[in-house]
Design an enzyme around this catalytic site. Sequence first.
Site, short mmCIF file in Angstrom:
data_model
loop_
_atom_site.label_atom_id
_atom_site.label_comp_id
_atom_site.label_asym_id
_atom_site.label_seq_id
_atom_site.Cartn_x
_atom_site.Cartn_y
_atom_site.Cartn_z
N GLY A 1 0.86 -1.18 0.00
CA GLY A 1 0.00 0.00 0.00
C GLY A 1 0.89 1.23 0.00
O GLY A 1 2.05 1.16 -0.43
N HIS B 1 -15.37 6.60 12.38
CA HIS B 1 -15.49 7.79 11.52
C HIS B 1 -16.94 8.28 11.50
O HIS B 1 -17.86 7.48 11.30
CB HIS B 1 -15.04 7.42 10.11
N ARG C 1 -12.86 13.78 14.59
CA ARG C 1 -13.75 12.66 14.30
C ARG C 1 -14.36 12.02 15.53
O ARG C 1 -15.54 11.68 15.55
CB ARG C 1 -12.96 11.61 13.54
#
Lengths: 249, 671
Positions: free
Chosen positions: B43, B267, B338
């Site tokens: 990634g 989230h 958040r």
Amino acid sequence: MNLTLKIWRQKGPRDKGKMVEYKVSDISEHMSFLEMMDVLNEQLVNSGEEPVAFDHDCREGICGMCSMYINGEAHGPDRGVATCQLHMRMFNDGDTITIEPFRAKAFPVIKDLVVDRTSFERIQQAGGYISVNTSGNTQDANALPISKHAADEAMDAAACIGCGACVASCKNSSAMLFVGAKVSQYALLPQGQVEAADRVKNMVTQMDLEGFGNCTNTGACEVECPKGISLENIARMNRELVKASLVKF
Amino acid sequence: MSVLDSKVPKGPIKDKWTTYKDKIDLVNPANKRHIDIIVVGTGLAGGSAAATLAELGYNVKAFAYQDSPRRAHSIAAQGGINAAKNYMGDGDSTYRLFYDTVKGGDYRSREANVYRLAEVSANIIDQCVAQGVPFARDYGGLLDNRSFGGVLVSRTFYAKGQTGQQLLLGAYSALNRQIARGKIEMFNRHEMLDVVKVDGKARGIIARNLITGEIERHSAHAVVVASGGYGNVYFLSTNAMGSNATAAWKIHKKGAFFANPCYTQIHPTCIPRSGDYQSKLTLMSESLRNDGRIWVPKNMDDVMAIREGRKKPIELSEEERDYYLERRYPAFGNLVPRDVASRAAKERCDAGYGVNATGEAVYLDFASAIERYGKEQAKIQGVSGASKEKITQLGEAVMEAKYGNLFQMYEKIVDENPYKTPMMIYPATHYTMGGVWVDYNLMTTVPGLYCIGEANFSDHGANRLGASALMQGLADGYFVLPYTIGDYLADDIRTGSISTETKEFDEAEKEVKDRIDFFMSNSGTKSVDHFHKRLGKVMWDKVGMARNEKELKEAMAEIKAIREEFWKEVKVPGSANEMNLELEKAGRVADFLELGELFAKDALIREESCGGHFREESVELEGEQKGEAKRNDTDYAFVSAWEYKGEPADAVLHKEQLEFKDIELKQRSYK
Ligand SMILES: Cc1cc2nc3c(=O)[nH]c(=O)nc-3n(C[C@H](O)[C@H](O)[C@H](O)COP(=O)(O)OP(=O)(O)OC[C@H]3O[C@@H](n4cnc5c(N)ncnc54)[C@H](O)[C@@H]3O)c2cc1C
Ligand code: SF4
Ligand code: FES
């Protein structure tokens, strides 16, 4: 909804493979297509059968992993979506749905609906990059202004998710849309100019080596592309090729 | 004294990294050719690391479970990446980014690491632009920025709603260039199933070829794990279906301490779940909070009317709406961090004000933004006396340019048009701040074993700010690890290649094979998903957004019971010598079932509320902050690093005391 599914089952690369029929019931219209496949697979596991192998990961239309050919269309009947974003509200109670892998000579089947797309990898390795090392003293990002127009167009080309639907939809199994998108992204940006000629030549050569077919401008790829990659990218790649053939070193 | 040594260099925080780089041992380019490095995961973190290490001259072997590095879950990041460039001239600086990150993380991160992150952030943008990443630009051709939650400057760079995709494709292109040069050998569709230690050092891995089922041995002088986060321990999350904790958990079992497992980010803006068949949750980028206002109806009658379809949200007047974030946090409003936004949504829904059938949804409304942008555009385009329709049309065009792909994604899933009616959102598991413990060098407690990206615990403390994960992944991979690993490998230039024909490899391979054999021969009756869903439910109900002692203890016992049942009752069809997706899942869920229990244990011992970890027993009882989370710096300003001892319940706690020399410890206030 109750549905009949006709699914391509193939044990391995050397197996001949065949269509097998399954039934699923009580499918909600709010389910995604892959959630419907999960229901089928749970059913198969519980009855001791092997579940249907299919590629998927992000399930939000961005990784490019999912790749089903549904009722004769790559990624199914909806437009502008990958298989994972297709929802069951596109189907009706009692429908029969055929599900096959993306088919192309350069995408051999690994198992059931899973295909090998490493040919795409090799095309990218042939030139899909700008040769810049990581150093920590690259010039300041704003030292090179790029017109918003060019940046936006490069972004549109770069939105390709590498799924291969363009290839699966094309009667010639051409990969021109995929390759054109990458070539275009760099052709539109000043950073890409230095290697432009080599890039397009090397990528196209590799594409041909992998056994993808020629483009005869049917435009099927653009229709099925989940990211709206436009045919202009193919035209731009052809122009780049012509330019490249004129470059003498 | 703890066995943990964070190896933070001495000296003033501003100079630490520079001095460190000046002093470390280097490996001469000719010697790098004789050194192999394994990178598990490609990634943003692993991809950037593998490419950079190969550019430097090391031989890299990289592994990913997908069929291409381009498909790692970094691809799904939407909103953007932070960097302290101060291009907007709004007062940003390295120090401010450092400060915001430490404060946003609720003072539970290591200052020196965070400062270094802020310091290299600007280089990331330069590097990515040089690679051809098509970031958004303004009409003058310069890079554009947007704002994210928890900060008061605009420092977020973005590429439409696909920033992660573009950054990953950038790293992927660098990776491809090295694959073409033969410096990286890429193993796609391979899963790492164990690490191999020789004389205490990490010297290789055991991996399964996911196409043929073959178990392979790979050796190297150092191993880097960059396998992403473990949010899927909740079953439902915004992670990819294959995102897993296996690589991280396997190295934990071989001696790498696991830090702060309970720090998870829920989230606030995700699409609510619609039914039991749900397989994953979809994020609607935080960037939407720049332009969206969050509300629920003020009156219960309206809530009921909406749920029963008798009323539409747009029919409610301003007075009938409760913009609860603006009400509770006037300074930050809809842009609170958040954790704060998520808990506030839960508070309203628990009180009965949720707006969908399940009672778990609030509105994210773009009507005011559409009107504001519409008016602005009318002025710019010189449309005088524009009608309401014209203004809406102009405003919607602006929204489309900014968030088009997100709005389309929403419409495809929910079948409602967010330009015309407010979106429904609800919190979902998204990111894991916890992870494998690493020192300043990003090395775990096992020599030669590194961990980078979301898989490690560093930098974000108890809560991550938006757009900072991409920054951290690329900082680790492009700019930090390539230095720190060189310092370690300088001792290995004469080691020569590592053999895989040793008893250490034999043993590790046997362990892996035994486990696979067990799965294939077990005559259970229940699918892997059955257990995963049950684990997820316990995690969400008892170790989710709000936690308390009683439920955490219950969770530990319940997870253990599910695990024991799993090992008796799990059923895996097919065979081991072929592609077998159920077998892959079985291994991953087995690891989640252990990690979940440690997670609950970690949450249990942390008797304070900090960042994403909210203990109901620890809230402010009085004053302006009444009802808000209460941190306890006297007793809990430490990193919990757990040592594996068999059963998760027996894990041993080591504490890394956190020191705050450059930032004063304060209660986070967004009021
Ligand atoms: C929907 C979504 C949106 C987000 N948006 C943002 C944003 O706007 N800004 C931001 O900063 N952050 C964002 N984040 C967070 C951020 O994207 C991630 O934290 C970050 O990309 C993680 O990168 P990584 O390289 O650590 O891991 P990943 O990208 O997850 O890569 C993991 C790699 O490890 C491999 N792997 C895993 N296990 C194994 C194994 N056992 N064997 C072999 N290989 C293995 C995988 O194949 C993959 O290559 C978002 C996250 C999500 C889920
Ligand atoms: S061009 Fe479109 S269809 Fe082809 S690989 Fe890219 S996203 Fe898929
Ligand atoms: S699963 Fe990622 S695009 Fe469909």
